[in-house]
Design an enzyme around this catalytic site. Structure first.
Site, PDB file in Angstrom:
ATOM      1  N   ARG A  52     -46.923  59.091 -20.648  1.00 13.32           N
ATOM      2  CA  ARG A  52     -46.343  59.819 -19.520  1.00 13.32           C
ATOM      3  C   ARG A  52     -44.951  59.264 -19.239  1.00 13.32           C
ATOM      4  O   ARG A  52     -44.553  58.233 -19.773  1.00 13.32           O
ATOM      5  CB  ARG A  52     -47.249  59.710 -18.294  1.00 13.32           C
ATOM      6  CG  ARG A  52     -47.673  58.273 -18.043  1.00 13.32           C
ATOM      7  CD  ARG A  52     -47.795  57.889 -16.636  1.00 13.32           C
ATOM      8  NE  ARG A  52     -46.585  58.074 -15.894  1.00 13.32           N
ATOM      9  CZ  ARG A  52     -45.533  57.238 -15.955  1.00 13.32           C
ATOM     10  NH1 ARG A  52     -45.537  56.160 -16.731  1.00 13.32           N
ATOM     11  NH2 ARG A  52     -44.453  57.472 -15.225  1.00 13.32           N
ATOM     12  N   ASP A 245     -37.860  64.195 -13.661  1.00 16.46           N
ATOM     13  CA  ASP A 245     -38.455  64.986 -14.747  1.00 16.46           C
ATOM     14  C   ASP A 245     -37.593  66.184 -15.125  1.00 16.46           C
ATOM     15  O   ASP A 245     -37.658  66.670 -16.252  1.00 16.46           O
ATOM     16  CB  ASP A 245     -39.855  65.435 -14.354  1.00 16.46           C
ATOM     17  CG  ASP A 245     -40.799  64.242 -14.394  1.00 16.46           C
ATOM     18  OD1 ASP A 245     -40.788  63.454 -13.428  1.00 16.46           O
ATOM     19  OD2 ASP A 245     -41.468  64.052 -15.425  1.00 16.46           O
TER      20      ASP A 245
HETATM   21  O1  MRU Z   1     -46.716  62.567 -14.111  1.00 13.64           O
HETATM   22  P1  MRU Z   1     -45.859  61.474 -14.696  1.00 13.64           P
HETATM   23  O2  MRU Z   1     -46.449  60.115 -14.506  1.00 13.64           O
HETATM   24  O3  MRU Z   1     -45.483  61.765 -16.119  1.00 13.64           O
HETATM   25  O4  MRU Z   1     -44.526  61.536 -13.835  1.00 13.64           O
HETATM   26  C1  MRU Z   1     -43.479  60.684 -14.211  1.00 13.64           C
HETATM   27  C2  MRU Z   1     -42.349  60.663 -13.257  1.00 13.64           C
HETATM   28  O5  MRU Z   1     -42.326  61.385 -12.284  1.00 13.64           O
HETATM   29  C3  MRU Z   1     -41.201  59.745 -13.610  1.00 13.64           C
HETATM   30  O6  MRU Z   1     -40.541  59.331 -12.451  1.00 13.64           O
HETATM   31  C4  MRU Z   1     -40.208  60.480 -14.513  1.00 13.64           C
HETATM   32  O7  MRU Z   1     -40.834  61.101 -15.591  1.00 13.64           O
HETATM   33  C5  MRU Z   1     -39.150  59.567 -15.013  1.00 13.64           C
HETATM   34  S1  MRU Z   1     -39.721  58.440 -16.262  1.00 13.64           S
HETATM   35  C6  MRU Z   1     -38.353  57.559 -16.773  1.00 13.64           C
END
Ligand code: MRU
Length: 355
Positions: A52, A245
Site C-alpha cells: 500500500r 494519492d
Molecule cells: O490506503 P493506503 O494505506 O494505501 O493509503 C495510503 C495513503 O493515503 C498515503 O498517505 C499515500 O499513498 C502516500 S504514500 C507515500
C-alpha cells in the site's frame, strides 16, 4: 536511516519469476515477506493493502505486469500485447484512487508499444519491460530523497511534526514522501518529535508509521485521530506533513481519510500544512478534487477488523470512504521532487512539469 536496516517492501525476484512483498497487514506483529507469482495474487495484495501507499502500489503493478507478460508463451509481439493488456486491466482494477497505479501501468504500456513499433521480439520486449519496472523502482528512491531535501528546507531542528497515515519507506522504494524529511533530519541531528495519527480504520499510523520510525530511532508519539486538536492547541506541533494519492491540477489533494480534518485543524491553529507529492501523484487531467474517484471499502474494516469481537451492532449501516480531499486553500505548500509549489497551484504545479 543510514545506520539502520533499509526495509524494501517490494522486490523483484526475477530468477523465481516472483514479486517479494512485505505483508503490511501483519505489521507490527510480524515481518513476513510474501512470494507472489500470479497477477491475480498481486491484485489481491494491492486490494487487501498487503502492499500500500501510492508509489509502492505503482512499483508493485509495474513488476506485476512485467511478470504476467514474462509468463506468456505468445509467439508474436502482437499476441504478447494482448496478454499484457489483460494483466494491465486486472491490476488497474485493484484500487481506484492512487494515480500512481495507473501512471506506472501506462508507463509500462508506452514502453511496450515503443518496443513493438521498433519491431522487437517477444523476448526483447520482456527484457525491456523488466528494465522499465526496475527504472520505476530506482527513480522512486531518488524522487523521495529529493522531496525529503526540499521538505527539510521548510523545517527547523527540534520541531514537533504531525503526520497522518503512512507515507514512509514501506509506502515507496525508500525514504517515503512525508517521512523523507524526517529520515534526512534524523541523519543530520534535527531531533524532530513526531506525532503519528493512528489513522482509523486501517491503522496505518499506529501499525506502520510508528513501527518504521521507531526502527530508525526517531522520537515518535502515537495519538488517536481525535487527539490532533489537543496536541496542536498545546503547541506541540509546528508543522503537518502528509503524503497523497492524487493531486488535482488546482492543488486539491486526495489522501487517507481524515487528512482533510487535520488540514482544517492546522489552519485553525496557524500551523503550516505540507503535502509531499511526487510528480507521478499529480494528475493534471483532474481539474479539481471533485474529479478524483474516492475508493469505498468494506464495512467490516470499521466494525470488526482488528477487534476480537464486533464493535458495532450486526447489520449497522457503515460509510467507509478510504480517502478524502483536502481543499487547496488549506495547503501551505506542495513539495515535489522538482521543488516547492505554492499557491496558486494551477500555475505552480504546471510549472513543475515543465522543468
Ligand atoms: O490506503 P493506503 O494505506 O494505501 O493509503 C495510503 C495513503 O493515503 C498515503 O498517505 C499515500 O499513498 C502516500 S504514500 C507515500
Amino acid at each position: 536511516m543510514a545506520q539502520h536496516e533499509v526495509i524494501r517492501s517490494v522486490v523483484l525476484d526475477d530468477a523465481r519469476n516472483a514479486l517479494i512483498l512485505l505483508d503490511q497487514t501483519l505489521l507490527p506483529n510480524e515481518k513476513k515477506f510474501l512470494t507472489l507469482t500470479e497477477p491475480e495474487e498481486i491484485h489481491e495484495a494491492i486490494y487487501e493493502l498487503r502492499v500500500r501507499g501510492a508509489p509502492a502500489i505503482g512499483i508493485a503493478a509495474a513488476y506485476g505486469v512485467y511478470l504476467g507478460t514474462k509468463a506468456s508463451k505468445a509467439a508474436t509481439a502482437e499476441e504478447l500485447y494482448e496478454e499484457f493488456k489483460r494483466v494491465k486491466a486486472l491490476l488497474a482494477s485493484a484500487r481506484p484512487t492512487a494515480v500512481n497505479l495507473f501512471w506506472a501501468l501506462d508507463r509500462m504500456d508506452a514502453r511496450f508499444q515503443r518496443e513493438m513499433a521498433a519491431g522487437k521480439s517477444p523476448a526483447e520486449i520482456k527484457a525491456a519491460l523488466r528494465e522499465e519496472a526496475e527504472a520505476i523502482w530506482a527513480e522512486d528512491e531518488q524522487v523521495c530523497r529529493s522531496i525529503g531535501e526540499y521538505a527539510l528546507s521548510l523545517l527547523e531542528p527540534g520541531m514537533g511534526l504531525l503526520t497522518h497515515c503512512n507515507a514512509g519507506t514501506i509506502a515507496t522504494a525508500r525514504y517515503g514522501t512525508a517521512l523523507a524529511p524526517i529520515y534526512l533530519g534524523q541523519e543530520r541531528g534535527y531531533n524532530f518529535r513526531v506525532y503519528a495519527d493512528e489513522t482509523r480504520p486501517l491503522l496505518q499510523g499506529a501499525r506502520l508509521t510508528t513501527w518504521e520510525l521507531m526502527e530508525a530511532g526517531v522520537d515518535v508519539t502515537l495519538i488517536c485521530d481525535n487527539m490532533a486538536s489537543i496536541v496542536m492547541k498545546e503547541g506541540k506541533v509546528q508543522a503537518v506533513l502528509v503524503g497523497c494519492d492524487r493531486v488535482a491540477a488546482n492543488g486539491d489533494t486526495a489522501n487517507k481519510i481524515g487528512t482533510s480534518g487535520v488540514a482544517v485543524l492546522a489552519k485553525h491553529y496557524g500551523i503550516p500544512f505540507y503535502v509531499c507529492a511526487p510528480l507521478s501523484t499529480i494528475d493534471l487531467k483532474c481539474r479539481t478534487g471533485d474529479d478524483i474517484h474516492i475508493e469505498l471499502r468494506p464495512a467490516e474494516e470499521v466494525t470488526t477488523k482488528w477487534y476480537e469481537k464486533p464493535m458495532a451492532p450486526p447489520g449497522v449501516k457503515v460509510y467507509n470512504p478510504a480517502f478524502d480531499v483536502t481543499d487547496h486553500s488549506l495547503i501551505t505548500a506542495i513539495v515535489t521532487e522538482k521543488g516547492i509549489a505554492r499557491p496558486p497551484y494551477t500555475e505552480s504545479l504546471a510549472r513543475m512539469f515543465e522543468q
